[in-house]
Design a protein around this motif. Sequence first.
Motif, PDB file in Angstrom:
ATOM      1  N   ILE A 104       1.018  -1.360   0.060  1.00  0.00           N
ATOM      2  CA  ILE A 104      -0.214   0.072   0.075  1.00  0.00           C
ATOM      3  C   ILE A 104       0.768   1.143  -0.084  1.00  0.00           C
ATOM      4  O   ILE A 104       1.787   1.463   0.991  1.00  0.00           O
ATOM      5  CB  ILE A 104      -1.025  -0.029   1.344  1.00  0.00           C
ATOM      6  CG1 ILE A 104      -1.971  -1.155   1.306  1.00  0.00           C
ATOM      7  CG2 ILE A 104      -1.716   1.336   1.219  1.00  0.00           C
ATOM      8  CD1 ILE A 104      -2.808  -1.282   2.477  1.00  0.00           C
ATOM      9  N   LEU A 105       0.744   1.990  -1.164  1.00  0.00           N
ATOM     10  CA  LEU A 105       1.429   3.421  -1.361  1.00  0.00           C
ATOM     11  C   LEU A 105       0.526   4.393  -0.823  1.00  0.00           C
ATOM     12  O   LEU A 105      -0.646   4.497  -0.971  1.00  0.00           O
ATOM     13  CB  LEU A 105       1.840   3.551  -2.465  1.00  0.00           C
ATOM     14  CG  LEU A 105       2.681   2.360  -3.279  1.00  0.00           C
ATOM     15  CD1 LEU A 105       3.267   2.853  -4.716  1.00  0.00           C
ATOM     16  CD2 LEU A 105       3.832   1.915  -2.284  1.00  0.00           C
ATOM     17  N   ASP A 165      -6.718  -5.408 -12.325  1.00  0.00           N
ATOM     18  CA  ASP A 165      -7.383  -5.870 -11.264  1.00  0.00           C
ATOM     19  C   ASP A 165      -6.433  -6.096  -9.798  1.00  0.00           C
ATOM     20  O   ASP A 165      -6.976  -6.199  -8.721  1.00  0.00           O
ATOM     21  CB  ASP A 165      -8.077  -7.289 -11.445  1.00  0.00           C
ATOM     22  CG  ASP A 165      -9.247  -7.264 -12.340  1.00  0.00           C
ATOM     23  OD1 ASP A 165      -9.684  -8.311 -12.864  1.00  0.00           O
ATOM     24  OD2 ASP A 165      -9.633  -6.052 -12.565  1.00  0.00           O
ATOM     25  N   GLN A 166      -5.286  -6.031 -10.510  1.00  0.00           N
ATOM     26  CA  GLN A 166      -4.087  -6.059  -9.004  1.00  0.00           C
ATOM     27  C   GLN A 166      -4.229  -4.685  -8.269  1.00  0.00           C
ATOM     28  O   GLN A 166      -3.636  -4.723  -7.132  1.00  0.00           O
ATOM     29  CB  GLN A 166      -2.835  -6.618  -9.660  1.00  0.00           C
ATOM     30  CG  GLN A 166      -2.898  -8.109 -10.083  1.00  0.00           C
ATOM     31  CD  GLN A 166      -3.254  -9.174  -9.116  1.00  0.00           C
ATOM     32  OE1 GLN A 166      -2.652  -8.742  -7.866  1.00  0.00           O
ATOM     33  NE2 GLN A 166      -3.973  -9.892  -9.296  1.00  0.00           N
ATOM     34  N   THR A 205      -4.719   6.211  -1.271  1.00  0.00           N
ATOM     35  CA  THR A 205      -3.840   5.141  -1.248  1.00  0.00           C
ATOM     36  C   THR A 205      -3.979   4.401  -2.709  1.00  0.00           C
ATOM     37  O   THR A 205      -4.901   4.213  -3.256  1.00  0.00           O
ATOM     38  CB  THR A 205      -4.099   4.150  -0.043  1.00  0.00           C
ATOM     39  OG1 THR A 205      -5.602   3.784  -0.366  1.00  0.00           O
ATOM     40  CG2 THR A 205      -4.019   4.812   1.291  1.00  0.00           C
ATOM     41  N   LEU A 206      -2.803   3.749  -3.125  1.00  0.00           N
ATOM     42  CA  LEU A 206      -2.722   2.784  -4.264  1.00  0.00           C
ATOM     43  C   LEU A 206      -2.264   1.692  -3.429  1.00  0.00           C
ATOM     44  O   LEU A 206      -1.266   1.533  -2.935  1.00  0.00           O
ATOM     45  CB  LEU A 206      -1.661   3.244  -5.034  1.00  0.00           C
ATOM     46  CG  LEU A 206      -1.340   2.460  -6.435  1.00  0.00           C
ATOM     47  CD1 LEU A 206      -2.662   2.054  -7.096  1.00  0.00           C
ATOM     48  CD2 LEU A 206      -0.113   2.792  -7.239  1.00  0.00           C
ATOM     49  N   LYS A 207      -3.070   0.332  -3.633  1.00  0.00           N
ATOM     50  CA  LYS A 207      -2.648  -0.839  -3.393  1.00  0.00           C
ATOM     51  C   LYS A 207      -2.355  -1.610  -4.409  1.00  0.00           C
ATOM     52  O   LYS A 207      -3.392  -1.734  -5.567  1.00  0.00           O
ATOM     53  CB  LYS A 207      -3.876  -1.280  -2.536  1.00  0.00           C
ATOM     54  CG  LYS A 207      -3.732  -2.846  -2.008  1.00  0.00           C
ATOM     55  CD  LYS A 207      -5.026  -3.505  -1.506  1.00  0.00           C
ATOM     56  CE  LYS A 207      -5.513  -2.916  -0.290  1.00  0.00           C
ATOM     57  NZ  LYS A 207      -6.720  -3.866   0.164  1.00  0.00           N
ATOM     58  N   ASP A 212       6.519  -4.718 -11.590  1.00  0.00           N
ATOM     59  CA  ASP A 212       5.911  -3.313 -10.714  1.00  0.00           C
ATOM     60  C   ASP A 212       6.942  -2.519 -10.437  1.00  0.00           C
ATOM     61  O   ASP A 212       6.358  -1.296  -9.446  1.00  0.00           O
ATOM     62  CB  ASP A 212       4.851  -3.966  -9.690  1.00  0.00           C
ATOM     63  CG  ASP A 212       3.562  -4.700 -10.305  1.00  0.00           C
ATOM     64  OD1 ASP A 212       3.260  -5.477  -9.606  1.00  0.00           O
ATOM     65  OD2 ASP A 212       3.169  -4.246 -11.130  1.00  0.00           O
ATOM     66  N   SER A 213       8.230  -2.896 -10.212  1.00  0.00           N
ATOM     67  CA  SER A 213       9.026  -2.113  -9.820  1.00  0.00           C
ATOM     68  C   SER A 213       9.070  -0.792 -10.365  1.00  0.00           C
ATOM     69  O   SER A 213       9.194  -0.554 -11.764  1.00  0.00           O
ATOM     70  CB  SER A 213      10.543  -2.820  -9.798  1.00  0.00           C
ATOM     71  OG  SER A 213      10.723  -3.978  -9.091  1.00  0.00           O
ATOM     72  N   ALA A 214       9.099   0.417  -9.791  1.00  0.00           N
ATOM     73  CA  ALA A 214       8.991   1.728 -10.533  1.00  0.00           C
ATOM     74  C   ALA A 214       8.983   2.734  -9.368  1.00  0.00           C
ATOM     75  O   ALA A 214       8.861   2.516  -8.001  1.00  0.00           O
ATOM     76  CB  ALA A 214       7.631   1.668 -11.326  1.00  0.00           C
ATOM     77  N   MET A 215       8.916   3.905  -9.782  1.00  0.00           N
ATOM     78  CA  MET A 215       8.648   5.087  -8.782  1.00  0.00           C
ATOM     79  C   MET A 215       7.137   5.334  -8.976  1.00  0.00           C
ATOM     80  O   MET A 215       6.834   5.605 -10.211  1.00  0.00           O
ATOM     81  CB  MET A 215       9.382   6.218  -9.260  1.00  0.00           C
ATOM     82  CG  MET A 215       9.361   7.621  -8.542  1.00  0.00           C
ATOM     83  SD  MET A 215      10.270   7.437  -6.763  1.00  0.00           S
ATOM     84  CE  MET A 215      11.535   7.917  -7.051  1.00  0.00           C
TER      85      MET A 215
END
Lengths: 114, 113
Positions: free
Chosen positions: A20-21, A63-64, A76-78, A86-89
Amino acid sequence: EPEVTQTPSHQVTQMGQEVILRCVPISNHLYFYWYRQILGQKVEFLVSFYNNEISEKSEIFDDQFSVERPDGSNFTLKIRSTKLEDSAMYFCASTSGTGNTEAFFGQGTRLTVV
Amino acid sequence: AQSVTQLGSHVSVSEGALVLLRCNYSSSVPPYLFWYVQYPNQGLQLLLKYTSAATLVKGINGFEAEFKKSETSFHLTKPSAHMSDAAEYFCAVSDEDTDKLIFGTGTRLQVFP
């Protein structure tokens, strides 16, 4: 000067884990966004959120992914089951309007999936 | 679909020299155009924006950009580069119907003493 804040600044997670970001947009803004930037690539739109619902999403936002504004301040972003790609800024942004209105960006969360 | 193209992923100039970062857009309607700057380990900061009020737009830190419809361009310039201008610069477009920004691939500006 008001600013968009994001936490954490860096997150390392194992593939398949949920992350969760978190973002705190500018308080009187109404439109909220998530963008991402894979290393060495351009900034890409993920999703926009207005009036407690998604207003637009890109094909990346499958959907993820999900977004939520659980209270009056956080956005939030989950990512339910992270993948290596998904590795990224990840950048959060907010605006008071649309079109030519300036988007204010947070400093980003660097997500590393191992 | 709208898009922007930034020519040159890297630009190097000497301190005091002219800075020219190129951006061309593709849009079927009059666009809203933006230049953002990203300093190392920081978020994106707005330099300037075009909203059809004037074709020459002045921004922060001495930067300006000129909207040229005939060339579908919105190039960013600064007469005299400073060391502190070293950063990544992104051109972006949005329109009235969509509130998202579509970014170019970015141009990394290096300034040498």
